[in-house]
Motif scaffolding. Sequence first.
Motif, PDB file in Angstrom:
ATOM      1  N   UNK A  38       0.714  -1.156   0.002  1.00 18.98           N
ATOM      2  CA  UNK A  38       0.285   0.091  -0.110  1.00 18.98           C
ATOM      3  C   UNK A  38       0.807   1.154   0.026  1.00 18.98           C
ATOM      4  N   UNK A  39       0.429   2.225  -0.906  1.00 13.40           N
ATOM      5  CA  UNK A  39       1.171   3.470  -0.892  1.00 13.40           C
ATOM      6  C   UNK A  39       0.920   4.346   0.359  1.00 13.40           C
ATOM      7  N   UNK A  40       1.969   5.060   1.146  1.00 12.77           N
ATOM      8  CA  UNK A  40       1.564   5.870   1.979  1.00 12.77           C
ATOM      9  C   UNK A  40       0.500   7.124   1.512  1.00 12.77           C
ATOM     10  N   UNK A  41      -0.276   7.373   2.216  1.00 11.07           N
ATOM     11  CA  UNK A  41      -1.282   8.514   1.836  1.00 11.07           C
ATOM     12  C   UNK A  41      -0.576   9.948   1.712  1.00 11.07           C
ATOM     13  N   UNK A  42       0.578  10.133   2.316  1.00  9.49           N
ATOM     14  CA  UNK A  42       1.195  11.330   2.004  1.00  9.49           C
ATOM     15  C   UNK A  42       1.968  11.579   0.653  1.00  9.49           C
ATOM     16  N   UNK A  43       2.115  10.169   0.203  1.00 16.28           N
ATOM     17  CA  UNK A  43       2.865  10.009  -1.106  1.00 16.28           C
ATOM     18  C   UNK A  43       1.979   9.856  -2.273  1.00 16.28           C
ATOM     19  N   UNK A  44       0.680   9.570  -2.141  1.00 21.74           N
ATOM     20  CA  UNK A  44       0.027   9.019  -3.237  1.00 21.74           C
ATOM     21  C   UNK A  44      -0.041   9.853  -4.451  1.00 21.74           C
ATOM     22  N   UNK A  57      14.090   1.276  -3.050  1.00 25.54           N
ATOM     23  CA  UNK A  57      15.420   1.415  -2.368  1.00 25.54           C
ATOM     24  C   UNK A  57      15.617   2.664  -1.699  1.00 25.54           C
ATOM     25  N   UNK A  58      14.773   3.445  -1.816  1.00 28.99           N
ATOM     26  CA  UNK A  58      14.771   5.006  -1.056  1.00 28.99           C
ATOM     27  C   UNK A  58      14.038   5.410   0.016  1.00 28.99           C
ATOM     28  N   UNK A  59      14.314   6.115   0.709  1.00 31.10           N
ATOM     29  CA  UNK A  59      13.515   6.361   1.934  1.00 31.10           C
ATOM     30  C   UNK A  59      12.366   6.996   1.424  1.00 31.10           C
ATOM     31  N   UNK A  60      10.988   6.661   2.049  1.00 33.28           N
ATOM     32  CA  UNK A  60       9.706   6.882   1.608  1.00 33.28           C
ATOM     33  C   UNK A  60       9.438   8.191   2.363  1.00 33.28           C
ATOM     34  N   UNK A  61      10.064   9.332   2.051  1.00 35.63           N
ATOM     35  CA  UNK A  61       9.838  10.762   2.309  1.00 35.63           C
ATOM     36  C   UNK A  61       9.600  11.660   1.266  1.00 35.63           C
ATOM     37  N   UNK A  62       8.685  12.734   1.585  1.00 33.65           N
ATOM     38  CA  UNK A  62       8.484  13.643   0.737  1.00 33.65           C
ATOM     39  C   UNK A  62       9.420  14.083  -0.173  1.00 33.65           C
ATOM     40  N   UNK A  63      10.454  14.611   0.572  1.00 32.77           N
ATOM     41  CA  UNK A  63      11.836  15.355  -0.010  1.00 32.77           C
ATOM     42  C   UNK A  63      12.413  14.369  -0.881  1.00 32.77           C
ATOM     43  N   UNK A  64      12.839  13.099  -0.455  1.00 35.65           N
ATOM     44  CA  UNK A  64      13.276  12.431  -1.519  1.00 35.65           C
ATOM     45  C   UNK A  64      12.559  12.026  -2.758  1.00 35.65           C
ATOM     46  N   UNK A  65      11.454  11.620  -2.595  1.00 33.87           N
ATOM     47  CA  UNK A  65      10.417  11.425  -3.863  1.00 33.87           C
ATOM     48  C   UNK A  65      10.354  12.666  -4.635  1.00 33.87           C
ATOM     49  N   UNK A  66      10.206  13.800  -4.062  1.00 30.43           N
ATOM     50  CA  UNK A  66       9.972  15.094  -4.901  1.00 30.43           C
ATOM     51  C   UNK A  66      11.562  15.441  -5.789  1.00 30.43           C
ATOM     52  N   UNK A  67      12.654  15.027  -5.048  1.00 30.52           N
ATOM     53  CA  UNK A  67      13.842  15.331  -5.780  1.00 30.52           C
ATOM     54  C   UNK A  67      13.976  14.202  -6.830  1.00 30.52           C
TER      55      UNK A  67
END
Length: 645
Positions: A347-353, A379-389
């Motif tokens: 399941x995808x975390x809601x804040x990253x959906x 393989x990357x941390x599931x954080x808003x910053x990392x995914x945005x970059x």
Amino acid sequence: MAEALLHTVSKIGSTLAEETTKAVIAKLSEKVKNLKELPEKVEEIGNEFKAMSNVIKQFSTPSLTNELVKDWIGEVRELAHRVEDVMDKYSYHALKLEEENALKKFFSKAYYVTVFSEIAEEIIQIERKIENVVKRRDRWLQLPQLISNPLADIERKKPQGCFQEVLQDDLVGIEHNRRQLTEWLYSDKQGRTVITVSGMGGLGKTTLVANVYEREKINFTAHALIVVSKTYDVVEMLRKMLRKIGYPEQSELTDMDAHELKVKIKDRLSDGKCLVVLDDVWNREAYTQIADVFQNLQSCSIIITTRQEHVSTLAQPRHQLKLKPLECNDAFNLFCRKAFYNRMECKCPQDLEKLAKNIVDRCQGLPLAIVTIGGMLSSLPTTDYVWNETYKQLRCELANNDNVSAILNLSYHDTPGDLRNCFLYCGLFPEDHLLSSESLVRLWAAEGFAVQKEQSTAEEVAEGYLRELIQRNMLEVVENDELGRVSTCKMHDLVRDLALSIFKDEKFGSANDFSSISNMDKHVCRLSSCGWKEKAAVKVKFSRLRTLVALGITASSPQLLSPIFSESNYLTVLELQDSEITEVPPSIGNLFNLRYIGLQRTRVKSLPESIGRLSNLLTLDIKKTKIVKLPRGIVRLKKLSEARI
């Protein structure tokens, strides 16, 4: 690129730590100018390479397409190769001197003084070149348009546990097509049924057909799945088919021509139903040249996958399946299965959906793009910053490439340094070549890409790399063994295209047809030239060659390889599987650096006694050869961990 430098640094450190090296320096330092300072100089070179490695890691993927950056990285890689050559040369002569001294043999001090003087001078030349490379970096690579990589120092998660935990087939959105294919297999009770599955690269044609094949083959008395590709050989296709349908006398196959093979195949298929898959067919002749094999059979179903419209018309319109991109929901579900494979219900975390859906939209429904970006993000941390970059970098890539290429580029440049060489190495093998996981692990260890870490052996480290490349979809699983572990894998041809383009930019190696071997760079360090047909020996001198992958040599003369053995002093890997060669030249014993010999499925009957001089040999693969007895000198090879017979 950075990983090549770290590999060189590792080799420098291990060479200088050897007692033999220390003894030689002590013995000859009074005679050889600059030799006493050698350890300090080499250590400084290692520090410079570490610094260069860190600089390269900081470049973002858009910056890596800059011509100045690519040229500078290529220059640095060449320097790394040169240092590696010097270190191997040093180790070899240090060991020879120590052996002669221990055996109280006569040895020429003048000779060794000359050799080590040359080595010391080479190190000085390399120092000067490094100074120039650093100056060029400072002068040209500080431009404002070179964007730094904000994720360079983010720690990547590694897949844990067994292979099977991360190797589930990602079959989302194909149920309708699977039912349709299965129905066609059984729609005609008698005769021959040709089915084609077509569509652009990355749509999942092979995945769909392989899944149907594995499910349904039990219902057929004979079955075979054969990868054809752009460059195919009809005789080899027929051999593969005969092997797959269970011809008992495997050793006879190499002596049969096309007509004889067809007769044997017809005989094997005459008594029941058969299922044959021809995967990745690029022209109609690949099928029409063997179609007579299937004439007058009681019941035969042939599935052909292709990107070409004209090939898809080999089937009747009612048996043509044209694949389309995945619908939005299926695409998102597939992405979540890859990116969040270790979370409850994927399941995808809601804040990253919202961000996840934007990334999936960029994949345009192509399964290869979806699973690649999903594998990378897993393989990357599931954080808003990392995914945005990551999303920002993806958009930059899309400005220069199509969707699949952009995502593959991004995934490669995100790959940790120690994995990149392992990935690129797979590109040395021909398109659609089935890669044995066992062989890959040993090859990476022989090359020094996987080294012992703490309590793990080099091969255990390599197995971890294999898991990670599969999780990132840079390699595809083809077959598992009875314990569920990966036994064979392969590169998608679009992924291999990426590897080949990087070969050129980073001077990693060269993979070409034998016909173009005379035009290759004589300083190439890794050479793949498969399908040698000429009987003449290679006339080009490859003085820096470290790896030779030459599969399927059709000439049997041992003289074919003699020039390479005499000129390529640093050769580390020799892979000759599926070749017609009958002998290994005695001069192989001079290749002091050789760590891996692959002779699987060749006609070699014996090994020369000189093989006992290969003190660095780690793996000798003579599986399915005609060798029945090993030379006595094999017992002297203390490092030999595996003789595969």
